[in-house]
Design an enzyme around this catalytic site. Sequence first.
Site, PDB file in Angstrom:
ATOM      1  N   LYS A 194       0.848  -1.187   0.000  1.00 34.48           N
ATOM      2  CA  LYS A 194       0.000   0.000   0.000  1.00 34.48           C
ATOM      3  C   LYS A 194       0.882   1.236   0.000  1.00 34.48           C
ATOM      4  O   LYS A 194       1.650   1.462   0.935  1.00 34.48           O
ATOM      5  CB  LYS A 194      -0.909  -0.013   1.226  1.00 34.48           C
TER       6      LYS A 194
ATOM      7  N   LYS B 292      -2.147  -1.556  -3.965  1.00 39.20           N
ATOM      8  CA  LYS B 292      -3.009  -0.381  -3.947  1.00 39.20           C
ATOM      9  C   LYS B 292      -2.186   0.888  -4.018  1.00 39.20           C
ATOM     10  O   LYS B 292      -1.210   0.977  -3.278  1.00 39.20           O
ATOM     11  CB  LYS B 292      -3.818  -0.419  -2.647  1.00 39.20           C
TER      12      LYS B 292
END
Length: 323
Positions: free
Chosen positions: A196, A249
């Site tokens: 992330k 992400k």
Amino acid sequence: MPEFHRGRRLRRSRTMRDMVRETELRPQDLMMLYFVVETDDENFEKPISSMPGQHQLSLQKLEQRVAQAVDNGLRSLMLFGIPAQKDEHASGAYDDNGIVQRAIRMIKANWPDLLVCPDVCLCEYTSHGHCGIVQDGDVLNDPTLELLARTAVSYAEAGADMVAPSDMMDGRVLAIRDALDNAGFPNLPIMSYAVKYASAFYGPFREAAESAPQFGDRKTYQMDPANSREALREAAADVFEGADILMVKPALPYLDIVRQVRDSFDAPVAAYQVSGEYSMIKAAAQNGWIDEQAVVLESLTAIKRAGADLILTYFTEDLLKTL
Ligand code: PBG
Ligand code: ZN
């Protein structure tokens, strides 16, 4: 006599193109995301201005919306909660009667087969908006793990089918795995936000979830967008700690990372098309600059082609109608 390559032979008709198509988007690959608000107003349905088409929903409005989506073929969803009260310890996150816990119970009572995966993080519940416990301006790693684990267990007890930690504290997959196992949930999978990035593409989400940090930023725990070798270290750590699905992400700006994670591990890979990716497409489409449906299909196909097995996208409801 040898001839040059005639690639156009296989593009002459739609039937031919479909026959040789390498990547297919399927309804079961898509996970929808919902924002549920703790409020007494049953009719609460507040449009998120930076995410046209998305809303903050009361429990009752969420129920109506999910009912509609299930009719259109929805298979799975992720939940984000917006509590009535925030505090330093994010107590709303692990309150057994918290808004996400109530939403999980409501959804599972109505649709036992719908896969419910709450996001596990503290930022929507802390007064300072950081994803962990803060002391002297620092986000403390180890004391945060215990609260994340409590939150995950509380969601499991409410009936969640999977949990998805998004906080980026070190060791959280291990802490959550251990807590779930001890609480009697050895079969509950963890979808880790393994890779992330500290991304500016999360801007609209922070309006939606009311979770913007009140000071500083998330760069001391989320990853530097410049790094890809580090992504593999993060993914390896999460696999070692017991993650069942690895998420990358954001998605479209990080397709190289999706591909590398896909090729380096045998766990399923998820990609999250984040709020900013959604909003950019919406804004351009609303201006008449791009064809929304075509751009959405092309973007999501690209994410799958890069190696994602499943995609979290705010376009899921719309797509279910077209696929
Ligand atoms: C919470 C969380 C965030 C997103 C998912 N879970 C925001 C953040 O890390 O600041 C971003 C999702 C999106 O932008 O759509 N930690
Ligand atoms: Zn967070």
